[in-house]
Enzyme design. Structure first.
Site, mmCIF file in Angstrom:
data_model
loop_
_atom_site.group_PDB
_atom_site.id
_atom_site.type_symbol
_atom_site.label_atom_id
_atom_site.label_comp_id
_atom_site.label_asym_id
_atom_site.label_seq_id
_atom_site.Cartn_x
_atom_site.Cartn_y
_atom_site.Cartn_z
ATOM 1 N N ASP A 191 12.098 7.884 -26.108
ATOM 2 C CA ASP A 191 11.043 6.894 -26.354
ATOM 3 C C ASP A 191 9.678 7.550 -26.271
ATOM 4 O OD1 ASP A 191 9.277 4.671 -26.254
ATOM 5 O OD2 ASP A 191 10.860 3.423 -25.382
ATOM 6 N N HIS B 286 11.709 4.690 -29.539
ATOM 7 C CA HIS B 286 11.160 3.344 -29.378
ATOM 8 C C HIS B 286 11.335 2.553 -30.678
ATOM 9 C CE1 HIS B 286 8.458 0.695 -27.071
ATOM 10 N NE2 HIS B 286 7.948 0.342 -28.233
#
Length: 233
Positions: free
Chosen positions: A171, A202
């Protein structure tokens, strides 16, 4: 499938819009869908539609109504991505939780006063889903790639109902150290389950666009569906 409805804000603050999707039959439970920083855009509305197909009443409140009502952004367009990040910087998260709580009240009203209410959120919404579990009586909450959850761990004692968090291993907004703090703070919590998705970035479970990673998205969504079936049924 859905329509925009009005939700009365708490404390006499006025009202705000929310997208509502209804199942074919009478729903036994409702789910509040908590937006990313891109507003109640086509992807969030599609999340609601999918939940309605699973038999839930789904409601996605416009949490940016105080600063940019009705905004819909496309994260694949750099200028719109930046606008979303700018809105995040202006957003009052405590007010957002009040609006989620107002949406919970609205969902219970639409259910006729019976039935459970869950919440699922993405990105900013993943963070707010965790906060909702800490600060409201939501019956179950799921957060996808929530940002800054490590800074909320001081509230974990208030979690009374089941929580599931999906963590993207790569992420760009939640680094490895933050992921580790989440595990250290929550792995032993009896109400919280964390799932890691190695190699995923993400936004991997978005409904559409460049960020979607179909295999990981399907796995996370299957886990979410089973979680809600267990805890909202």
């Amino acid at each position: 499938m859905g329509e925009m409805i009005d939700v009365a804000a708490l404390n006499g603050e006025g009202s705000f819009k929310a997208y509502r999707a209804d199942p074919a039959g009478k729903p036994n439970a409702a789910i509040i869908v908590i937006q990313e920083v891109f507003g109640v855009n086509p992807g969030i509305r599609q999340k609601c539609d999918r939940l309605a197909e699973q038999g839930y009443l789904a409601i996605a409140p416009d949490l940016f109504w105080r600063i940019a009502p009705g905004v819909e952004l496309n994260p694949d367009v750099p200028e719109e991505l930046q606008k979303g990040l700018d809105l995040f910087g202006q957003f009052n998260q405590d007010a957002g939780i009040r609006d989620i709580e107002a949406s919970i009240h609205k969902a219970r009203e639409l259910l006729g006063g019976t039935g459970k209410v869950g919440a699922v959120g993405y990105c900013l919404g993943g963070r707010l889903a965790f906060m909702t579990a800490c600060r409201t009586d939501i019956d179950a909450a799921v957060g996808y790639y929530g940002v800054g959850v490590d800074g909320l761990l001081g509230e974990k004692h208030a979690i009374a109902n089941p929580v599931m968090m999906h963590i993207a291993g790569e992420d760009g907004f939640v680094d490895k150290a933050t992921q580790q703090k989440m595990h250290e703070g929550l792995d032993d919590h009896p109400k919280v389950t964390l799932y890691d998705y190695p190699g995923e970035d993400h936004g991997f479970a978005t409904e559409m666009g460049d960020r979607r990673s179909p295999e990981a998205a399907d796995l996370a969504d299957q886990r979410t569906a089973a979680f809600f079936a267990e805890h909202l049924g």
